[in-house]
Design an enzyme around this catalytic site. Structure first.
Site, PDB file in Angstrom:
ATOM      1  N   PHE A 123     -10.530 -40.288  31.975  1.00  0.00           N
ATOM      2  CA  PHE A 123      -9.840 -41.078  33.006  1.00  0.00           C
ATOM      3  C   PHE A 123      -8.326 -40.963  32.926  1.00  0.00           C
ATOM      4  O   PHE A 123      -7.641 -41.112  33.925  1.00  0.00           O
ATOM      5  CB  PHE A 123     -10.258 -42.563  32.932  1.00  0.00           C
ATOM      6  CG  PHE A 123      -9.995 -43.195  31.594  1.00  0.00           C
ATOM      7  CD1 PHE A 123     -10.903 -43.057  30.559  1.00  0.00           C
ATOM      8  CD2 PHE A 123      -8.844 -43.918  31.372  1.00  0.00           C
ATOM      9  CE1 PHE A 123     -10.669 -43.631  29.320  1.00  0.00           C
ATOM     10  CE2 PHE A 123      -8.586 -44.506  30.131  1.00  0.00           C
ATOM     11  CZ  PHE A 123      -9.503 -44.349  29.102  1.00  0.00           C
TER      12      PHE A 123
ATOM     13  N   TYR B 143      12.368 -47.162   3.937  1.00  0.00           N
ATOM     14  CA  TYR B 143      11.095 -46.428   3.942  1.00  0.00           C
ATOM     15  C   TYR B 143       9.986 -47.289   3.360  1.00  0.00           C
ATOM     16  O   TYR B 143       8.865 -47.298   3.842  1.00  0.00           O
ATOM     17  CB  TYR B 143      11.209 -45.110   3.171  1.00  0.00           C
ATOM     18  CG  TYR B 143       9.997 -44.232   3.404  1.00  0.00           C
ATOM     19  CD1 TYR B 143       9.969 -43.331   4.468  1.00  0.00           C
ATOM     20  CD2 TYR B 143       8.853 -44.361   2.611  1.00  0.00           C
ATOM     21  CE1 TYR B 143       8.851 -42.579   4.726  1.00  0.00           C
ATOM     22  CE2 TYR B 143       7.722 -43.599   2.857  1.00  0.00           C
ATOM     23  CZ  TYR B 143       7.727 -42.698   3.918  1.00  0.00           C
ATOM     24  OH  TYR B 143       6.610 -41.966   4.181  1.00  0.00           O
TER      25      TYR B 143
ATOM     26  N   PHE C 140     -15.277 -50.578  24.413  1.00  0.00           N
ATOM     27  CA  PHE C 140     -13.931 -50.282  24.868  1.00  0.00           C
ATOM     28  C   PHE C 140     -13.712 -48.795  24.630  1.00  0.00           C
ATOM     29  O   PHE C 140     -14.164 -48.250  23.629  1.00  0.00           O
ATOM     30  CB  PHE C 140     -12.874 -51.131  24.144  1.00  0.00           C
ATOM     31  CG  PHE C 140     -11.509 -50.900  24.727  1.00  0.00           C
ATOM     32  CD1 PHE C 140     -11.184 -51.451  25.954  1.00  0.00           C
ATOM     33  CD2 PHE C 140     -10.591 -50.084  24.092  1.00  0.00           C
ATOM     34  CE1 PHE C 140      -9.942 -51.197  26.532  1.00  0.00           C
ATOM     35  CE2 PHE C 140      -9.353 -49.828  24.665  1.00  0.00           C
ATOM     36  CZ  PHE C 140      -9.025 -50.387  25.881  1.00  0.00           C
ATOM     37  N   THR C 141     -13.008 -48.151  25.560  1.00  0.00           N
ATOM     38  CA  THR C 141     -12.892 -46.678  25.559  1.00  0.00           C
ATOM     39  C   THR C 141     -12.513 -46.094  24.191  1.00  0.00           C
ATOM     40  O   THR C 141     -13.256 -45.290  23.627  1.00  0.00           O
ATOM     41  CB  THR C 141     -11.858 -46.242  26.609  1.00  0.00           C
ATOM     42  OG1 THR C 141     -10.673 -47.024  26.420  1.00  0.00           O
ATOM     43  CG2 THR C 141     -12.379 -46.469  28.017  1.00  0.00           C
TER      44      THR C 141
ATOM     45  N   ARG D  90     -11.973 -48.457  36.538  1.00  0.00           N
ATOM     46  CA  ARG D  90     -12.832 -48.782  35.399  1.00  0.00           C
ATOM     47  C   ARG D  90     -14.263 -48.670  35.909  1.00  0.00           C
ATOM     48  O   ARG D  90     -14.891 -49.631  36.285  1.00  0.00           O
ATOM     49  CB  ARG D  90     -12.563 -50.209  34.882  1.00  0.00           C
ATOM     50  CG  ARG D  90     -11.264 -50.372  34.132  1.00  0.00           C
ATOM     51  CD  ARG D  90     -11.361 -50.035  32.650  1.00  0.00           C
ATOM     52  NE  ARG D  90     -10.939 -48.687  32.325  1.00  0.00           N
ATOM     53  CZ  ARG D  90     -10.252 -48.356  31.246  1.00  0.00           C
ATOM     54  NH1 ARG D  90      -9.857 -49.262  30.401  1.00  0.00           N
ATOM     55  NH2 ARG D  90      -9.972 -47.111  30.985  1.00  0.00           N
TER      56      ARG D  90
ATOM     57  N   LYS E 211      -0.894 -56.055  23.298  1.00  0.00           N
ATOM     58  CA  LYS E 211      -1.465 -57.063  24.199  1.00  0.00           C
ATOM     59  C   LYS E 211      -0.977 -58.459  23.760  1.00  0.00           C
ATOM     60  O   LYS E 211       0.159 -58.797  24.009  1.00  0.00           O
ATOM     61  CB  LYS E 211      -2.993 -56.972  24.197  1.00  0.00           C
ATOM     62  CG  LYS E 211      -3.558 -55.550  24.069  1.00  0.00           C
ATOM     63  CD  LYS E 211      -3.463 -54.742  25.341  1.00  0.00           C
ATOM     64  CE  LYS E 211      -3.767 -53.264  25.143  1.00  0.00           C
ATOM     65  NZ  LYS E 211      -5.087 -52.913  24.698  1.00  0.00           N
TER      66      LYS E 211
ATOM     67  N   ASP F  82     -12.581 -56.829  17.077  1.00  0.00           N
ATOM     68  CA  ASP F  82     -11.456 -56.254  17.819  1.00  0.00           C
ATOM     69  C   ASP F  82     -10.706 -57.444  18.405  1.00  0.00           C
ATOM     70  O   ASP F  82     -11.059 -57.973  19.456  1.00  0.00           O
ATOM     71  CB  ASP F  82     -11.961 -55.319  18.920  1.00  0.00           C
ATOM     72  CG  ASP F  82     -10.817 -54.667  19.699  1.00  0.00           C
ATOM     73  OD1 ASP F  82      -9.687 -55.210  19.652  1.00  0.00           O
ATOM     74  OD2 ASP F  82     -11.052 -53.636  20.346  1.00  0.00           O
TER      75      ASP F  82
HETATM   76  C1  LIG Z   1      -5.757 -51.674  24.034  1.00  0.00           C
HETATM   77  C2  LIG Z   1      -6.980 -51.904  23.286  1.00  0.00           C
HETATM   78  C3  LIG Z   1      -7.361 -51.063  22.232  1.00  0.00           C
HETATM   79  C4  LIG Z   1      -6.588 -49.817  21.860  1.00  0.00           C
HETATM   80  O1  LIG Z   1      -5.287 -50.096  21.460  1.00  0.00           O
HETATM   81  P1  LIG Z   1      -4.068 -49.095  21.727  1.00  0.00           P
HETATM   82  O2  LIG Z   1      -2.885 -49.851  21.211  1.00  0.00           O
HETATM   83  O3  LIG Z   1      -4.006 -48.835  23.197  1.00  0.00           O
HETATM   84  O4  LIG Z   1      -4.313 -47.853  20.956  1.00  0.00           O
HETATM   85  C5  LIG Z   1      -8.525 -51.382  21.557  1.00  0.00           C
HETATM   86  N1  LIG Z   1      -9.286 -52.434  21.885  1.00  0.00           N
HETATM   87  C6  LIG Z   1      -8.952 -53.262  22.889  1.00  0.00           C
HETATM   88  C7  LIG Z   1      -9.817 -54.434  23.202  1.00  0.00           C
HETATM   89  C8  LIG Z   1      -7.800 -53.025  23.626  1.00  0.00           C
HETATM   90  O5  LIG Z   1      -7.480 -53.842  24.640  1.00  0.00           O
END
Ligand SMILES: *Cc1c(COP(=O)(O)O)cnc(C)c1O
Length: 463
Positions: A455, A78, A130-131, A388, A264, A221
């Site tokens: 989306f 834990y 970004f969304t 997109r 990613k 980011d």
């Molecule tokens: C995928 C992504 C996110 C969000 O991450 P999740 O793991 O899907 O929650 C944020 N910013 C960028 C640039 C991304 O590609």
């Protein structure tokens, strides 16, 4: 006799296939039923019904044997798991950030950092949006302001760094609202919504100097930072002889902190983190993570997941690996261009973006050309892509109408280390066939619309 051309030397993947996963081949009749049942939204298809899945490169990576071996070394305690400390070492070593908290994925880190840095009424400028990033900034009470260079909105402009922030736009915003009202500058690279376009180190330096002058925080980011580093190495003067790891470290040195989705760059299937050099922010983040994710030494992840992430960091900076990825995307784009398919240029890091506006000229934006095109490609071959455009952009909170974005795109996104060149050929031929028959395609109408990130779950019917 003409001089002999030198033989072209190809790149290839620096790995071979050890395990295979069979995929289902379907008929057109089968797919017609599947896409109708999915409301013409590729997010609502069952993955089993997909032949080549280019929906996203998020969490769809193939892990290496070394990562899989690491999964067996999960220390599922834990608190204070061994895997946490290994990951922490690598976050320090490769990103140069002394403090970090793991999270279950990227948006969890976005939630936490938005809640810490934003006061209601603040502004957050960024290089396009970004969304999930923008949504969390808005839920925390901020107004997002796009300060990306104008070139980013033009799908045919060949500018090598369309992900750059326009310093003038940023200065104008500072003048207009005052530096105190700016919670932080939110910089990402390569910029997904602009077509996977990178920012340059030079631009980052300039933005950093501007932020420093006005005492504004600069956050990163860094989800796709290695791809950005690769483009800097290829395109920016002075970086040809630097390693991806060196460029990544230099990029990160300009930021106060960063967040990532490990799904990613890090070559894993789940995970994320928040990392910073600001001790106060770290303290608050490690308090919040306990509420929303789990103890600060696991943050919603299993020990084995953190082990795979730590090993993934070491693999993500290998030049041959990142080159194979980006060249595979480029190969797809160049083949599509041979067929006259309109795509966003220059070709981006993780995906090919089809210009649906040009592709389906006869379909107006309120009949969702990109959504339509994505469904048509699935119907043709079982290849899954993603919209997109106007559906992803959502509604304008003030007018309530759709946000009619300049870019109306379909994204073909390449999972890392998953598909072969033959899969790319099949994809290209399918998109080219749809293009040839484009005049017969009819648009869609939206019949169900969720409140957030529509989306993902919106449903459509054929007109
Ligand atoms: C995928 C992504 C996110 C969000 O991450 P999740 O793991 O899907 O929650 C944020 N910013 C960028 C640039 C991304 O590609």
């Amino acid at each position: 006799m003409a001089a002999k051309k030198p033989i072209k030397r190809s790149w290839a993947e620096p790995f071979k296939i050890k395990v295979v996963e069979p995929i289902k081949m379907t008929t057109r009749a089968y797919r017609e039923q599947a896409i109708e049942e999915a409301g013409y939204n590729t997010f609502l298809l069952r993955s089993e019904d997909v032949y080549i899945d280019l929906l996203t490169d998020s969490g769809t990576n193939a892990m290496s044997d070394r990562q899989w071996a690491g999964m067996m070394l999960g220390d599922e305690a834990y608190a204070g798991s061994r895997n946490f400390y290994y990951l922490e070492d690598n976050v320090r070593k490769y990103y140069g950030m002394p403090h970090f908290v793991p999270t279950h994925q990227g948006r969890a880190a976005e939630h936490i950092i938005s809640r810490i840095l934003i006061k209601p009424g603040d502004f957050v400028p960024g290089n396009m949006y970004f969304t999930t990033t923008k949504l969390h900034q808005e839920l925390a009470g901020a107004t997002f302001v796009d300060v990306i260079v104008d070139e980013a909105h033009d799908p045919v402009n060949a500018h090598p760094f369309k992900g750059n922030i326009d310093p003038q736009k940023l200065e104008d915003l500072i003048k207009k609202v005052g530096a105190k009202k700016i919670a932080y500058v939110s910089m990402a690279g390569p910029v997904n919504m602009a077509g996977g376009q990178p920012f340059s180190m030079n631009n980052l330096r300039e933005v950093h100097a501007l932020c420093k002058k006005h005492k504004i925080r600069l956050w990163f980011d860094a989800t796709r930072a290695c791809e950005n580093a690769f483009f800097i190495k290829e395109r920016e003067k002075g970086y040809q002889d630097k390693t991806i790891a060196q460029i990544l470290k230099e990029m990160c040195s300009h930021f106060e902190g960063l967040w990532i989705s490990a799904k990613k760059d890090l070559l894993v299937n789940i995970g994320g983190f928040l990392a910073t050099r600001d001790e106060k922010v770290y303290e608050e983040a490690s308090n919040m993570v306990v509420v929303y994710e789990g103890l600060h030494t696991y943050g919603g992840l299993a020990g084995r997941d953190m082990e795979a992430m730590a090993r993934g960091i070491e693999e993500m900076v290998e030049y041959d690996g990142i080159r194979a990825r980006i060249k595979q995307v480029e190969y797809c784009g160049k083949q599509l261009e041979k067929y006259g398919v309109p795509i966003v240029k220059p070709i981006g890091g993780h995906a090919i973006f089809l210009d649906a506006r040009k592709f389906l000229k006869h379909i107006p934006q309120n009949q969702f050309p990109a959504q339509t095109l994505s469904a048509e490609i699935y119907l043709d071959s079982g290849v899954r892509s993603m919209e997109r455009g106007v559906v992803s952009a959502g509604r304008d909170p003030e007018t309530g109408d759709h946000k009619y974005t300049e870019l109306e795109l379909v994204r073909l996104t390449f999972p890392r280390r998953v598909y072969t060149q033959a899969h790319i050929d099949v994809t290209v031929e399918s998109v080219a066939s749809v293009h040839e028959n484009r005049k017969k395609v009819r648009g869609l109408k939206m019949v169900y619309e969720p409140k957030y990130l529509r989306f993902f779950q919106a449903r459509f019917e054929k007109l």
